[in-house]
Design an enzyme around this catalytic site. Structure first.
Site, PDB file in Angstrom:
ATOM      1  CG  HIS A 224      -2.039   0.910   1.282  1.00  0.00           C
ATOM      2  ND1 HIS A 224      -2.394   1.714   0.237  1.00  0.00           N
ATOM      3  CD2 HIS A 224      -2.872   1.247   2.310  1.00  0.00           C
ATOM      4  CE1 HIS A 224      -3.399   2.502   0.607  1.00  0.00           C
ATOM      5  NE2 HIS A 224      -3.701   2.246   1.866  1.00  0.00           N
ATOM      6  CG  HIS A 263      -4.353   0.309  -8.223  1.00  0.00           C
ATOM      7  ND1 HIS A 263      -5.688   0.257  -7.900  1.00  0.00           N
ATOM      8  CD2 HIS A 263      -3.780   1.204  -7.386  1.00  0.00           C
ATOM      9  CE1 HIS A 263      -5.911   1.101  -6.909  1.00  0.00           C
ATOM     10  NE2 HIS A 263      -4.777   1.688  -6.572  1.00  0.00           N
ATOM     11  CG  ASP A 320       2.861   4.239  -4.165  1.00  0.00           C
ATOM     12  OD1 ASP A 320       2.852   5.325  -3.567  1.00  0.00           O
ATOM     13  OD2 ASP A 320       2.085   3.307  -3.898  1.00  0.00           O
TER      14      ASP A 320
HETATM   15  N1  CMC Z   1       4.899  -6.560 -10.689  1.00  0.00           N
HETATM   16  C1  CMC Z   1       4.809  -7.761 -11.280  1.00  0.00           C
HETATM   17  N2  CMC Z   1       3.689  -8.504 -11.287  1.00  0.00           N
HETATM   18  C2  CMC Z   1       2.612  -7.994 -10.691  1.00  0.00           C
HETATM   19  C3  CMC Z   1       2.629  -6.734 -10.056  1.00  0.00           C
HETATM   20  C4  CMC Z   1       3.824  -6.017 -10.070  1.00  0.00           C
HETATM   21  N3  CMC Z   1       3.915  -4.819  -9.472  1.00  0.00           N
HETATM   22  N4  CMC Z   1       1.418  -6.481  -9.545  1.00  0.00           N
HETATM   23  C5  CMC Z   1       0.658  -7.539  -9.810  1.00  0.00           C
HETATM   24  N5  CMC Z   1       1.373  -8.469 -10.504  1.00  0.00           N
HETATM   25  C6  CMC Z   1       0.908  -9.787 -10.961  1.00  0.00           C
HETATM   26  C7  CMC Z   1       0.952 -10.755  -9.783  1.00  0.00           C
HETATM   27  O1  CMC Z   1       2.208 -11.392  -9.678  1.00  0.00           O
HETATM   28  C8  CMC Z   1      -0.165 -11.691 -10.139  1.00  0.00           C
HETATM   29  O2  CMC Z   1       0.320 -12.568 -11.140  1.00  0.00           O
HETATM   30  P1  CMC Z   1      -0.193 -14.099 -11.232  1.00  0.00           P
HETATM   31  O3  CMC Z   1      -1.655 -13.983 -11.545  1.00  0.00           O
HETATM   32  O4  CMC Z   1       0.609 -14.640 -12.344  1.00  0.00           O
HETATM   33  O5  CMC Z   1       0.073 -14.702  -9.897  1.00  0.00           O
HETATM   34  C9  CMC Z   1      -1.200 -10.787 -10.792  1.00  0.00           C
HETATM   35  O6  CMC Z   1      -0.465  -9.688 -11.308  1.00  0.00           O
HETATM   36  C10 CMC Z   1      -2.242 -10.270  -9.824  1.00  0.00           C
HETATM   37  O7  CMC Z   1      -1.571  -9.662  -8.724  1.00  0.00           O
HETATM   38  P2  CMC Z   1      -2.163  -9.605  -7.259  1.00  0.00           P
HETATM   39  O8  CMC Z   1      -1.098  -9.120  -6.332  1.00  0.00           O
HETATM   40  O9  CMC Z   1      -2.836 -10.894  -6.917  1.00  0.00           O
HETATM   41  O10 CMC Z   1      -3.314  -8.531  -7.489  1.00  0.00           O
HETATM   42  P3  CMC Z   1      -3.928  -7.565  -6.410  1.00  0.00           P
HETATM   43  O11 CMC Z   1      -5.110  -6.935  -7.001  1.00  0.00           O
HETATM   44  O12 CMC Z   1      -4.101  -8.254  -5.109  1.00  0.00           O
HETATM   45  O13 CMC Z   1      -2.695  -6.553  -6.243  1.00  0.00           O
HETATM   46  C11 CMC Z   1      -1.295  -4.840  -5.743  1.00  0.00           C
HETATM   47  C12 CMC Z   1      -2.669  -5.222  -6.290  1.00  0.00           C
HETATM   48  C13 CMC Z   1      -1.183  -3.325  -5.717  1.00  0.00           C
HETATM   49  C14 CMC Z   1      -1.129  -5.360  -4.301  1.00  0.00           C
HETATM   50  C15 CMC Z   1      -0.185  -5.433  -6.649  1.00  0.00           C
HETATM   51  O14 CMC Z   1      -0.320  -4.961  -7.976  1.00  0.00           O
HETATM   52  C16 CMC Z   1       1.194  -5.152  -6.114  1.00  0.00           C
HETATM   53  O15 CMC Z   1       1.657  -5.858  -5.197  1.00  0.00           O
HETATM   54  N6  CMC Z   1       1.901  -4.105  -6.650  1.00  0.00           N
HETATM   55  C17 CMC Z   1       3.173  -3.707  -6.124  1.00  0.00           C
HETATM   56  C18 CMC Z   1       2.991  -2.877  -4.858  1.00  0.00           C
HETATM   57  C19 CMC Z   1       2.475  -1.480  -5.155  1.00  0.00           C
HETATM   58  O16 CMC Z   1       2.944  -0.803  -6.055  1.00  0.00           O
HETATM   59  N7  CMC Z   1       1.501  -1.047  -4.339  1.00  0.00           N
HETATM   60  C20 CMC Z   1       0.923   0.294  -4.439  1.00  0.00           C
HETATM   61  C21 CMC Z   1      -0.488   0.245  -4.920  1.00  0.00           C
HETATM   62  S1  CMC Z   1      -1.110   1.840  -5.424  1.00  0.00           S
HETATM   63  C22 CMC Z   1      -1.089   2.844  -4.079  1.00  0.00           C
HETATM   64  C23 CMC Z   1      -1.863   2.373  -2.917  1.00  0.00           C
HETATM   65  O17 CMC Z   1      -3.039   2.029  -3.005  1.00  0.00           O
HETATM   66  O18 CMC Z   1      -1.278   2.399  -1.849  1.00  0.00           O
END
Ligand code: CMC
Length: 383
Positions: A224, A263, A320
């Protein structure tokens, strides 16, 4: 167990918890609105005080209303001694988010209205929190550098005063512009994790200090609010821009997430990331060597990620990703990024809390139990 397994919304993905008039995130096309106003228009034309007013009260203020709001924020800027003591004693070694969370929780003890749940008292507390959290974050930054608490300057605007208390002098335009922009862009984002945990805590009718303390605790995590720090750490680890593509390819091959991308809601380019990127490009030719190098890394990483995972997987830069180089252009140290996010998001947390309390319902979801039942209790000596 003959109970039929329910559909489980893991991570509450896709679940609506309430109606709101505060924020609309249209993740399919990458649009964001605060109270109906597009984020692009607010970033271009507004300022943080006006945005905070808009979020909390629901409409853009008239000139006199904005002036009165600014005055109230100014009057709340001072920090009590017990708060500056917590900061001074811990700033050099403790995590700034831990200090911030502790200070915000402690602030309730010096507020005679802390337990007053009337809406008028909660507006007052929201103003107090918006004002004092910025002072706290500035003082944490200052004391981390070995400095002392700087009394607020009540002739300055909200973000100007933040930089004044952090640096002990008036801000330059090169510092003020990016900080003001980030304050506006991070002020609100619907039911993200920290806002949700604010609402969960407040839905028990705990006071607003307890609720936003939970929000700050939730914001800390790298999935986050902590992602901007992690994204910048990655850029430092890449070091030379020519290493960027190999670094990202290796990280993806190792199934690592690239911080600052992806996201839960946006499946298109995050409009906030676009605004931050544009700003970075606008200062590119006049930036320090550090910021110029970071910008080149960021742009190369963005191109590769967008080509590989943008259209195909819906993984785009989020707010971010470009934040780190922009904060560095204002001379803000990395450990203050997430506390600054909180100093901005406090407006959104308070707006949501006040709105939710108008029709409060305890938030209490279910878990589907998969363990055993009616197990035979064996006395400890016989286990
Ligand atoms: N880099 C590489 N792969 C990614 C990324 C990333 N940053 N984000 C998602 N994926 C892939 C993930 O590995 C998964 O792949 P698979 O289906 O093959 O296992 C798929 O996309 C779905 O990801 P998820 O984590 O299950 O999806 P989610 O909706 O739970 O995640 C998230 C959203 C923000 C937690 C995630 O995109 C992430 O961890 N991003 C990096 C951290 C980040 O930048 N966070 C800030 C978010 S924006 C500001 C805020 O709200 O605070």
């Amino acid at each position: 167990m003959d109970e039929q397994k329910p559909t489980i919304s893991v991570g509450l993905q896709g679940v609506y918890i309430t109606e709101t008039k505060i924020c609309k995130v249209d993740g399919n096309v990458g649009r964001l609105y605060y109270r109906g106003y597009a984020i692009d228009a607010l970033a271009k034309n507004s300022n943080y005080e006006e945005v905070a007013y808009l979020l909390i009260y629901g409409n853009l203020p008239k000139a006199a209303e904005l002036e009165a709001f600014r005055q109230q924020l100014k009057e709340e800027r001072d920090l009590p001694d017990f708060i500056t003591d917590i900061i001074a004693k811990n700033a050099e070694k403790a995590d700034p988010m831990d200090i911030l969370r502790t200070c915000v929780s402690a602030l309730s003890m010096s507020d005679s209205y802390a337990a007053d749940q009337s809406e008028a008292a909660n507006f007052k507390k929201a103003i107090r929190l918006i004002s004092k959290i910025s002072s706290i974050v500035a003082t944490i930054g200052r004391c981390r550098d070995g400095g002392d608490y700087v009394e607020p300057n009540k002739s300055l605007g909200h973000t100007e005063n933040f930089i004044y208390m952090l640096k002990g002098r008036d801000p330059t335009p090169q510092e003020l512009k990016p900080v003001e922009m980030m304050y506006i862009l991070q002020a609100e984002h619907s039911s993200n994790a920290s806002t949700f945990s604010t609402l969960v805590t407040g839905s028990t009718l705990a006071d607003i200090y307890s609720a936003v303390t939970a929000g700050i605790a939730t914001l800390k995590g790298p999935l986050h609010g902590g992602a901007d720090e992690e994204a910048l750490r990655m850029m430092y680890a890449i070091g030379d821009p020519s290493n960027t593509e190999q670094y990202i390819e290796d990280a993806l091959a190792g199934k690592k997430k690239i911080m600052g991308f992806g996201h839960r809601v946006y499946k298109a380019y995050d409009p906030r990331a676009k605004i931050i990127k544009e700003y970075l490009l606008s200062i590119q030719n006049n930036s320090s060597d550090e910021v110029a190098g970071l910008t080149e890394i960021a742009l190369r990483a963005e191109k590769l990620m967008v080509d590989k995972l943008g259209q195909s997987r819906g993984i785009w830069p989020n707010v971010d990703f470009f934040a780190g180089p922009v904060y560095r252009s204002a001379g803000i140290e990395i450990e203050l990024f997430t506390p600054l996010f909180a100093a901005s998001r406090i407006a959104g947390w308070c707006a949501h809390m006040i709105e939710y309390w108008r029709d409060n319902k305890l938030i209490r979801p279910l878990e589907y139990y998969t363990g055993g039942l009616d197990l035979n209790y064996i006395p400890i000596a016989n286990r």
